[in-house]
Design a protein around this motif. Structure first.
Motif, PDB file in Angstrom:
ATOM      1  N   ARG A 296       0.833  -1.206   0.000  1.00  9.72           N
ATOM      2  CA  ARG A 296       0.000   0.000   0.000  1.00  9.72           C
ATOM      3  C   ARG A 296       0.865   1.252   0.000  1.00  9.72           C
ATOM      4  O   ARG A 296       0.623   2.186  -0.760  1.00  9.72           O
ATOM      5  CB  ARG A 296      -0.936   0.004   1.213  1.00  9.72           C
ATOM      6  N   LEU A 297       1.892   1.287   0.841  1.00  7.80           N
ATOM      7  CA  LEU A 297       2.763   2.456   0.890  1.00  7.80           C
ATOM      8  C   LEU A 297       3.718   2.519  -0.300  1.00  7.80           C
ATOM      9  O   LEU A 297       4.174   3.608  -0.673  1.00  7.80           O
ATOM     10  CB  LEU A 297       3.553   2.457   2.201  1.00  7.80           C
ATOM     11  N   MET A 298       3.998   1.393  -0.900  1.00  6.12           N
ATOM     12  CA  MET A 298       4.855   1.358  -2.084  1.00  6.12           C
ATOM     13  C   MET A 298       4.031   1.362  -3.368  1.00  6.12           C
ATOM     14  O   MET A 298       4.435   0.803  -4.390  1.00  6.12           O
ATOM     15  CB  MET A 298       5.762   0.118  -2.035  1.00  6.12           C
ATOM     16  N   TRP A 299       2.888   2.028  -3.344  1.00  6.18           N
ATOM     17  CA  TRP A 299       1.983   2.122  -4.492  1.00  6.18           C
ATOM     18  C   TRP A 299       2.696   2.609  -5.750  1.00  6.18           C
ATOM     19  O   TRP A 299       2.311   2.265  -6.872  1.00  6.18           O
ATOM     20  CB  TRP A 299       0.842   3.078  -4.166  1.00  6.18           C
ATOM     21  N   PHE A 300       3.738   3.403  -5.576  1.00  9.29           N
ATOM     22  CA  PHE A 300       4.460   4.000  -6.695  1.00  9.29           C
ATOM     23  C   PHE A 300       4.927   2.937  -7.685  1.00  9.29           C
ATOM     24  O   PHE A 300       5.001   3.188  -8.892  1.00  9.29           O
ATOM     25  CB  PHE A 300       5.655   4.777  -6.127  1.00  9.29           C
ATOM     26  N   TRP A 301       5.266   1.753  -7.203  1.00  8.87           N
ATOM     27  CA  TRP A 301       5.762   0.678  -8.061  1.00  8.87           C
ATOM     28  C   TRP A 301       4.639  -0.210  -8.591  1.00  8.87           C
ATOM     29  O   TRP A 301       4.900  -1.085  -9.416  1.00  8.87           O
ATOM     30  CB  TRP A 301       6.782  -0.177  -7.304  1.00  8.87           C
ATOM     31  N   TYR A 302       3.408   0.004  -8.140  1.00  9.72           N
ATOM     32  CA  TYR A 302       2.322  -0.904  -8.508  1.00  9.72           C
ATOM     33  C   TYR A 302       1.142  -0.213  -9.180  1.00  9.72           C
ATOM     34  O   TYR A 302       0.271  -0.883  -9.726  1.00  9.72           O
ATOM     35  CB  TYR A 302       1.847  -1.664  -7.253  1.00  9.72           C
ATOM     36  N   ARG A 303       1.114   1.102  -9.153  1.00  9.11           N
ATOM     37  CA  ARG A 303       0.046   1.849  -9.798  1.00  9.11           C
ATOM     38  C   ARG A 303       0.581   2.410 -11.100  1.00  9.11           C
ATOM     39  O   ARG A 303       1.744   2.723 -11.215  1.00  9.11           O
ATOM     40  CB  ARG A 303      -0.424   2.985  -8.883  1.00  9.11           C
ATOM     41  N   ARG A 304      -0.300   2.540 -12.086  1.00  6.50           N
ATOM     42  CA  ARG A 304       0.123   3.102 -13.359  1.00  6.50           C
ATOM     43  C   ARG A 304      -0.949   4.025 -13.912  1.00  6.50           C
ATOM     44  O   ARG A 304      -2.113   3.910 -13.598  1.00  6.50           O
ATOM     45  CB  ARG A 304       0.464   2.017 -14.377  1.00  6.50           C
ATOM     46  N   SER A 305      -0.485   4.935 -14.771  1.00  3.26           N
ATOM     47  CA  SER A 305      -1.397   5.836 -15.446  1.00  3.26           C
ATOM     48  C   SER A 305      -1.961   5.139 -16.668  1.00  3.26           C
ATOM     49  O   SER A 305      -1.336   4.242 -17.236  1.00  3.26           O
ATOM     50  CB  SER A 305      -0.661   7.114 -15.867  1.00  3.26           C
ATOM     51  N   GLY A 306      -3.117   5.565 -17.098  1.00  2.00           N
ATOM     52  CA  GLY A 306      -3.703   5.021 -18.313  1.00  2.00           C
ATOM     53  C   GLY A 306      -3.156   5.672 -19.561  1.00  2.00           C
ATOM     54  O   GLY A 306      -3.417   5.223 -20.677  1.00  2.00           O
ATOM     55  N   ARG A 307      -2.359   6.723 -19.406  1.00  2.00           N
ATOM     56  CA  ARG A 307      -1.834   7.414 -20.581  1.00  2.00           C
ATOM     57  C   ARG A 307      -0.726   6.606 -21.230  1.00  2.00           C
ATOM     58  O   ARG A 307       0.106   6.011 -20.561  1.00  2.00           O
ATOM     59  CB  ARG A 307      -1.258   8.788 -20.179  1.00  2.00           C
ATOM     60  N   LYS A 308      -0.697   6.612 -22.550  1.00  2.87           N
ATOM     61  CA  LYS A 308       0.370   5.921 -23.281  1.00  2.87           C
ATOM     62  C   LYS A 308       1.577   6.840 -23.353  1.00  2.87           C
ATOM     63  O   LYS A 308       1.461   8.016 -23.635  1.00  2.87           O
ATOM     64  CB  LYS A 308      -0.097   5.544 -24.688  1.00  2.87           C
ATOM     65  N   CYS A 309       2.746   6.293 -23.097  1.00  6.03           N
ATOM     66  CA  CYS A 309       3.938   7.126 -23.082  1.00  6.03           C
ATOM     67  C   CYS A 309       4.832   6.905 -24.296  1.00  6.03           C
ATOM     68  O   CYS A 309       5.858   7.541 -24.449  1.00  6.03           O
ATOM     69  CB  CYS A 309       4.753   6.878 -21.808  1.00  6.03           C
ATOM     70  N   GLY A 310       4.449   5.965 -25.169  1.00  5.90           N
ATOM     71  CA  GLY A 310       5.213   5.786 -26.400  1.00  5.90           C
ATOM     72  C   GLY A 310       6.618   5.263 -26.189  1.00  5.90           C
ATOM     73  O   GLY A 310       7.515   5.512 -26.976  1.00  5.90           O
ATOM     74  N   SER A 311       6.848   4.491 -25.130  1.00  7.79           N
ATOM     75  CA  SER A 311       8.206   4.057 -24.840  1.00  7.79           C
ATOM     76  C   SER A 311       8.705   3.019 -25.835  1.00  7.79           C
ATOM     77  O   SER A 311       9.899   2.818 -25.972  1.00  7.79           O
ATOM     78  CB  SER A 311       8.311   3.525 -23.414  1.00  7.79           C
ATOM     79  N   ARG A 312       7.791   2.359 -26.546  1.00  8.83           N
ATOM     80  CA  ARG A 312       8.267   1.404 -27.545  1.00  8.83           C
ATOM     81  C   ARG A 312       9.084   2.132 -28.603  1.00  8.83           C
ATOM     82  O   ARG A 312      10.173   1.719 -28.981  1.00  8.83           O
ATOM     83  CB  ARG A 312       7.076   0.695 -28.201  1.00  8.83           C
ATOM     84  N   GLU A 313       8.563   3.255 -29.095  1.00  9.75           N
ATOM     85  CA  GLU A 313       9.298   4.017 -30.101  1.00  9.75           C
ATOM     86  C   GLU A 313      10.577   4.604 -29.513  1.00  9.75           C
ATOM     87  O   GLU A 313      11.606   4.645 -30.158  1.00  9.75           O
ATOM     88  CB  GLU A 313       8.399   5.129 -30.650  1.00  9.75           C
ATOM     89  N   ARG A 314      10.521   5.080 -28.286  1.00 12.55           N
ATOM     90  CA  ARG A 314      11.706   5.668 -27.675  1.00 12.55           C
ATOM     91  C   ARG A 314      12.770   4.590 -27.456  1.00 12.55           C
ATOM     92  O   ARG A 314      13.957   4.848 -27.598  1.00 12.55           O
ATOM     93  CB  ARG A 314      11.342   6.347 -26.356  1.00 12.55           C
ATOM     94  N   GLY A 315      12.334   3.374 -27.124  1.00 10.28           N
ATOM     95  CA  GLY A 315      13.285   2.289 -26.963  1.00 10.28           C
ATOM     96  C   GLY A 315      14.017   1.977 -28.258  1.00 10.28           C
ATOM     97  O   GLY A 315      15.210   1.692 -28.257  1.00 10.28           O
ATOM     98  N   GLU A 316      13.297   2.052 -29.374  1.00  8.18           N
ATOM     99  CA  GLU A 316      13.951   1.830 -30.653  1.00  8.18           C
ATOM    100  C   GLU A 316      15.046   2.866 -30.889  1.00  8.18           C
ATOM    101  O   GLU A 316      16.100   2.569 -31.428  1.00  8.18           O
ATOM    102  CB  GLU A 316      12.908   1.912 -31.795  1.00  8.18           C
ATOM    103  N   ASN A 317      14.792   4.093 -30.468  1.00 10.95           N
ATOM    104  CA  ASN A 317      15.770   5.141 -30.672  1.00 10.95           C
ATOM    105  C   ASN A 317      17.000   4.990 -29.802  1.00 10.95           C
ATOM    106  O   ASN A 317      18.077   5.481 -30.120  1.00 10.95           O
ATOM    107  CB  ASN A 317      15.136   6.524 -30.400  1.00 10.95           C
ATOM    108  N   LEU A 318      16.856   4.316 -28.668  1.00  4.84           N
ATOM    109  CA  LEU A 318      17.969   4.213 -27.717  1.00  4.84           C
ATOM    110  C   LEU A 318      18.896   3.045 -28.031  1.00  4.84           C
ATOM    111  O   LEU A 318      20.022   3.021 -27.590  1.00  4.84           O
ATOM    112  CB  LEU A 318      17.426   4.067 -26.292  1.00  4.84           C
ATOM    113  N   ARG A 319      18.424   2.040 -28.756  1.00  5.07           N
ATOM    114  CA  ARG A 319      19.271   0.873 -28.992  1.00  5.07           C
ATOM    115  C   ARG A 319      20.346   1.186 -30.026  1.00  5.07           C
ATOM    116  O   ARG A 319      20.108   1.932 -30.960  1.00  5.07           O
ATOM    117  CB  ARG A 319      18.438  -0.334 -29.428  1.00  5.07           C
TER     118      ARG A 319
END
Length: 254
Positions: free
Chosen positions: A231-254
């Motif tokens: 409960r107190l460590m919610w930061f690691w278990y709760r997520r936003s519904g917004r898409k952050c596009g990290s798949r595309e950003r991951g492609e750019n970082l490799r």
């Protein structure tokens, strides 16, 4: 397959159907190029989306852990793996071929385990950038692996009891400290790779405010036992519904 597996890659995943294709594709490409016998296990940690199906399509073996806890999911994957070496990678993380080869070389040369400093793909606020710099300095100074990328010999992992399931966050820090002590006793170093760093997403910086980050970090630093409370460590278990596009950003970082 069972004869040739030397490395078991464990990817804990809760509702990660959007992130897994890029992460798994990168892992397959890097490990094939590295020439190591490997398997990838995606631990479906009580997902409600198509995580399991996406993982199978991407060539991973799926194991299920119904209890929602990061440390438990990591241990479940390790227990099912066949390799003498273990690599734990988060679903929103993209280790490069060079980083994978460095970690494998260190294990082959006798390291008990290690991690890497982190490079986040996009940070919208200087507070977050300062936080990454501070973590990387701490990781170098104290030999701490970030949870998004941890490599370890199985015998060392089992000797120290794996990830501590009493904790809902910070279990990678506890494992790092235990492995470092074990390594000193057995002449096997614990190594945090400085170059290249591991590329990982900054989606929590998009999901949560700087104030929420700061409050969580203060709780952990000032009162470490709070890490035993989901409960107190919610930061690691709760997520936003917004898409952050990290798949595309991951492609750019490799």
């Amino acid at each position: 397959m069972t004869v040739d597996v030397r490395l078991s890659v464990v990817v804990p995943a809760h509702d990660e159907a959007e992130e897994l294709p890029a992460t798994l594709a990168g892992l397959h490409a890097g490990l094939v190029a590295a020439g190591v016998g490997y398997e990838i296990l995606v631990v479906d940690n009580a997902s409600t989306d198509e995580t399991a199906g996406v993982a199978v399509e991407a060539g991973a073996r799926v194991v299920h852990e119904p209890y929602r806890q990061i440390s438990r999911a990591r241990n479940t994957g390790a227990a099912e793996g066949l390799g003498e070496w273990l690599l734990f990678v988060d679903a929103d993380t993209w280790p490069s071929r060079a980083l994978l080869e460095t970690a494998l070389r260190l294990l082959d040369e006798g390291a008990c385990g290690g991690g890497a400093i982190v490079a986040m793909d996009a940070l919208p606020n200087r507070v977050y950038r300062w936080g990454v710099v501070a973590w990387n300095r701490l990781a170098r100074w104290m030999d701490l692996a970030a949870g998004c990328f941890v490599f370890v010999r199985r015998d060392a992992f089992e000797a120290v009891g794996g990830f501590d399931t009493r904790y809902f966050a910070g279990d990678e820090v506890i494992l790092s400290r235990r492995l470092r002590r074990w390594g000193r006793m057995h002449g096997r170093p614990f190594v945090v790779i400085d170059d290249p760093p591991v590329a990982t997403s900054s989606r929590k910086a998009e999901w949560f405010s700087p104030a929420q980050h700061l409050l969580t970090m203060l709780m952990v630093v000032l009162c470490p036992p709070v890490m035993r409370s989901r409960r107190l460590m919610w930061f690691w278990y709760r997520r936003s519904g917004r898409k952050c596009g990290s798949r595309e950003r991951g492609e750019n970082l490799r």
